[in-house]
Design a protein around this motif. Sequence first.
Motif, PDB file in Angstrom:
ATOM      1  N   PHE A  34      45.554  37.484  45.534  1.00 18.12           N
ATOM      2  CA  PHE A  34      44.356  36.716  44.737  1.00 18.12           C
ATOM      3  C   PHE A  34      44.743  36.896  43.737  1.00 18.12           C
ATOM      4  N   ASN A  35      46.149  37.440  43.138  1.00 19.52           N
ATOM      5  CA  ASN A  35      46.416  37.890  41.697  1.00 19.52           C
ATOM      6  C   ASN A  35      46.260  36.760  40.681  1.00 19.52           C
ATOM      7  N   ALA A  36      47.254  35.357  40.866  1.00 17.24           N
ATOM      8  CA  ALA A  36      47.057  35.232  39.942  1.00 17.24           C
ATOM      9  C   ALA A  36      45.793  33.674  40.160  1.00 17.24           C
ATOM     10  N   MET A  37      44.667  33.527  40.469  1.00 15.98           N
ATOM     11  CA  MET A  37      43.412  33.354  40.459  1.00 15.98           C
ATOM     12  C   MET A  37      42.134  34.094  39.973  1.00 15.98           C
ATOM     13  N   LEU A  38      42.814  35.473  39.639  1.00 17.93           N
ATOM     14  CA  LEU A  38      42.200  36.651  38.360  1.00 17.93           C
ATOM     15  C   LEU A  38      42.017  37.190  37.894  1.00 17.93           C
ATOM     16  N   THR A  39      43.471  36.170  37.771  1.00 20.19           N
ATOM     17  CA  THR A  39      44.240  35.696  36.348  1.00 20.19           C
ATOM     18  C   THR A  39      43.523  34.843  35.721  1.00 20.19           C
ATOM     19  N   ALA A  40      43.601  34.341  36.111  1.00 19.01           N
ATOM     20  CA  ALA A  40      43.234  32.768  35.242  1.00 19.01           C
ATOM     21  C   ALA A  40      41.596  32.613  35.167  1.00 19.01           C
ATOM     22  N   ILE A  41      41.051  33.115  36.014  1.00 19.58           N
ATOM     23  CA  ILE A  41      39.689  34.091  35.675  1.00 19.58           C
ATOM     24  C   ILE A  41      38.982  34.594  34.732  1.00 19.58           C
ATOM     25  N   LYS A  42      40.081  36.389  34.590  1.00 24.17           N
ATOM     26  CA  LYS A  42      39.993  36.667  33.940  1.00 24.17           C
ATOM     27  C   LYS A  42      40.482  36.469  32.634  1.00 24.17           C
ATOM     28  N   SER A  43      40.617  35.293  32.128  1.00 26.79           N
ATOM     29  CA  SER A  43      40.777  35.047  30.744  1.00 26.79           C
ATOM     30  C   SER A  43      39.853  33.998  30.145  1.00 26.79           C
ATOM     31  N   PHE A  85      22.780  26.173  40.332  1.00 23.20           N
ATOM     32  CA  PHE A  85      23.020  26.455  39.094  1.00 23.20           C
ATOM     33  C   PHE A  85      23.224  26.134  37.111  1.00 23.20           C
ATOM     34  N   LYS A  86      21.505  26.412  36.358  1.00 25.50           N
ATOM     35  CA  LYS A  86      21.515  25.815  35.793  1.00 25.50           C
ATOM     36  C   LYS A  86      22.721  26.425  34.385  1.00 25.50           C
ATOM     37  N   GLY A  87      22.836  27.740  35.082  1.00 26.37           N
ATOM     38  CA  GLY A  87      24.616  27.935  33.537  1.00 26.37           C
ATOM     39  C   GLY A  87      25.828  26.970  33.568  1.00 26.37           C
ATOM     40  N   ASN A  88      26.501  27.923  32.508  1.00 27.26           N
ATOM     41  CA  ASN A  88      28.074  26.474  32.825  1.00 27.26           C
ATOM     42  C   ASN A  88      29.289  27.241  34.239  1.00 27.26           C
ATOM     43  N   ILE A  89      29.777  26.372  35.226  1.00 23.57           N
ATOM     44  CA  ILE A  89      30.517  26.710  35.777  1.00 23.57           C
ATOM     45  C   ILE A  89      31.806  26.988  35.663  1.00 23.57           C
ATOM     46  N   VAL A  90      32.478  27.768  34.490  1.00 23.36           N
ATOM     47  CA  VAL A  90      33.196  27.896  33.685  1.00 23.36           C
ATOM     48  C   VAL A  90      34.691  27.324  34.897  1.00 23.36           C
ATOM     49  N   THR A  91      34.827  27.927  36.015  1.00 21.30           N
ATOM     50  CA  THR A  91      35.966  26.902  36.982  1.00 21.30           C
ATOM     51  C   THR A  91      35.784  27.802  37.958  1.00 21.30           C
ATOM     52  N   THR A  92      36.492  26.908  39.150  1.00 22.24           N
ATOM     53  CA  THR A  92      36.648  27.082  40.639  1.00 22.24           C
ATOM     54  C   THR A  92      38.313  26.791  41.180  1.00 22.24           C
ATOM     55  N   GLN A  93      38.069  28.024  41.445  1.00 21.42           N
ATOM     56  CA  GLN A  93      39.414  28.369  41.931  1.00 21.42           C
ATOM     57  C   GLN A  93      39.234  28.651  43.750  1.00 21.42           C
ATOM     58  N   TYR A  94      40.230  28.426  44.869  1.00 21.05           N
ATOM     59  CA  TYR A  94      39.999  28.170  45.802  1.00 21.05           C
ATOM     60  C   TYR A  94      41.149  28.745  46.316  1.00 21.05           C
ATOM     61  N   TYR A  95      40.931  29.778  47.541  1.00 20.67           N
ATOM     62  CA  TYR A  95      41.840  29.848  48.600  1.00 20.67           C
ATOM     63  C   TYR A  95      41.784  29.406  49.928  1.00 20.67           C
ATOM     64  N   GLN A  96      42.679  29.728  51.252  1.00 26.25           N
ATOM     65  CA  GLN A  96      42.993  29.381  52.855  1.00 26.25           C
ATOM     66  C   GLN A  96      42.354  31.209  52.988  1.00 26.25           C
ATOM     67  N   SER A  97      41.763  30.567  54.519  1.00 26.54           N
ATOM     68  CA  SER A  97      41.335  31.885  55.014  1.00 26.54           C
ATOM     69  C   SER A  97      43.234  32.357  55.373  1.00 26.54           C
ATOM     70  N   GLY A  98      43.042  33.334  55.519  1.00 25.29           N
ATOM     71  CA  GLY A  98      44.016  34.342  55.941  1.00 25.29           C
ATOM     72  C   GLY A  98      44.808  34.425  54.783  1.00 25.29           C
ATOM     73  N   ALA A 118      22.289  34.848  34.518  1.00 24.50           N
ATOM     74  CA  ALA A 118      23.737  34.600  34.249  1.00 24.50           C
ATOM     75  C   ALA A 118      24.404  33.199  34.000  1.00 24.50           C
ATOM     76  N   LYS A 119      24.769  32.895  32.553  1.00 28.04           N
ATOM     77  CA  LYS A 119      25.162  31.707  31.557  1.00 28.04           C
ATOM     78  C   LYS A 119      26.397  31.310  32.426  1.00 28.04           C
ATOM     79  N   ASN A 120      26.850  31.986  32.384  1.00 29.59           N
ATOM     80  CA  ASN A 120      28.759  31.016  32.819  1.00 29.59           C
ATOM     81  C   ASN A 120      29.372  32.296  34.531  1.00 29.59           C
ATOM     82  N   VAL A 121      29.545  31.231  35.108  1.00 30.03           N
ATOM     83  CA  VAL A 121      30.149  31.763  36.910  1.00 30.03           C
ATOM     84  C   VAL A 121      31.635  31.508  36.735  1.00 30.03           C
ATOM     85  N   ALA A 122      32.495  31.359  37.098  1.00 27.37           N
ATOM     86  CA  ALA A 122      33.546  31.338  38.132  1.00 27.37           C
ATOM     87  C   ALA A 122      32.750  31.424  39.567  1.00 27.37           C
ATOM     88  N   ILE A 123      33.427  29.892  40.404  1.00 23.73           N
ATOM     89  CA  ILE A 123      33.659  30.035  41.351  1.00 23.73           C
ATOM     90  C   ILE A 123      34.867  30.286  42.148  1.00 23.73           C
TER      91      ILE A 123
END
Length: 393
Positions: A227-236, A210-223, A185-190
């Motif tokens: 997760f559709n908003a963060m997944l939409t941001a990642i999909k792009s 990780f040797k590649g690029n962390i393209v974006t980091t998205q956080y959520y809360q327990s419970g 992997a060269k580009n990873v989202a967290i």
Amino acid sequence: MKKQIVKAIMSAGVIAASMLALAGCATKSATSKGNTAGNTIKIGVNMELSGAVAGYGEQQKQGIELAVKQINAAGGIKVGNTKKKITAIYRDNKSSTSGAASVATQLANTDKVVAIVGPATTNDGTASIPNVTKAAVPMVSPSATDPNFTLQKNGSVQPYVFRACFNNDFQGDHAAIFANDTLKAKNVAIIADNSTDYGTGLAKAFKKKFKGNIVTTQYYQSGDKDFNAMLTAIKSKKIDAIYAPGYYSELGLVIKQARQSGIKVPFIGADGMADPKLAQIAGAANATDIYYTTPFSTLSANSSKLVKNFMKQYQTEAPTFSALAYDSVYMIKQAIEDQKAADSASIAKGLAKIKKMPAVTGTTTIDSHHNPEKPLAVEQLTQGKIAKVYTVK
């Protein structure tokens, strides 16, 4: 006459002070060993048997019950020249820090256990530390992974705190190595759980290695459920994989919603994914191309008689957390037998000295920080089933 009276009073004072000092020493000596086993060895279980992460607690209870059953069937634990059987005392901390702290006190002070297995999570385990330390009763967490869990604020080791699992740094590092070397992997989202030390700690360790690029980091809360908003941001973004440290309860939904939104890249996680409920929540078809670091793989039964015998006890797939809890009980057994004593202070000393102990999660040595040194595996899920295991060095 006055001088004699003064001398007498001073002598009496010295004698009284000496007696008090001796009494103090006697009291200190009497309590320095914490709790001592009677006719049976009482082991406490401080576990999440209800609440948000009860899935881990129930699995661990199964492993503990199996270990106790096997040990007692073999006559018990050898303490010097005698054998004593185990009594496990289970108490539910209800997946809460206040519950875990209360249970720790109850087990140590009321039930008079000589050692404790649990809690399962870092937060609940950390809340228990002051109470087990005060009581001088060691605890072995099967799955608390925060690097600082076994350490005091000044960096020295917690004398009564041990674990059977890897810490976050070790898991996060090896997940990054797997992403680098195996998945290329060269580009990873967290996507990480920022409401727990578990999620944030793993994400931090992964980023460092990780040797590649962390393209974006998205956080959520327990419970969280949506997760559709963060997944939409990642999909792009252009990504090769997603690193998702957290627990199965949320990650099952993350994977499900990701696949439904058209995100097909591999997910990499940690042992919080190692629960059959992950695939149940995500859906078997969605739980494909999923990888997670784990100290135990059922596929290792192909090369280990110990694991094979362990797995025979389960009608279904043997869970990782059952294996970790099973090994936790055997760590206590090993400590007692090595020290030839079943008082809690001796058990703590024995736990710190474990070397090359055979275990279902791998031959185990406890290091100076009370962490286990043993092999690490990465399991791959395909259609919700474990399809392959990798060894990461």
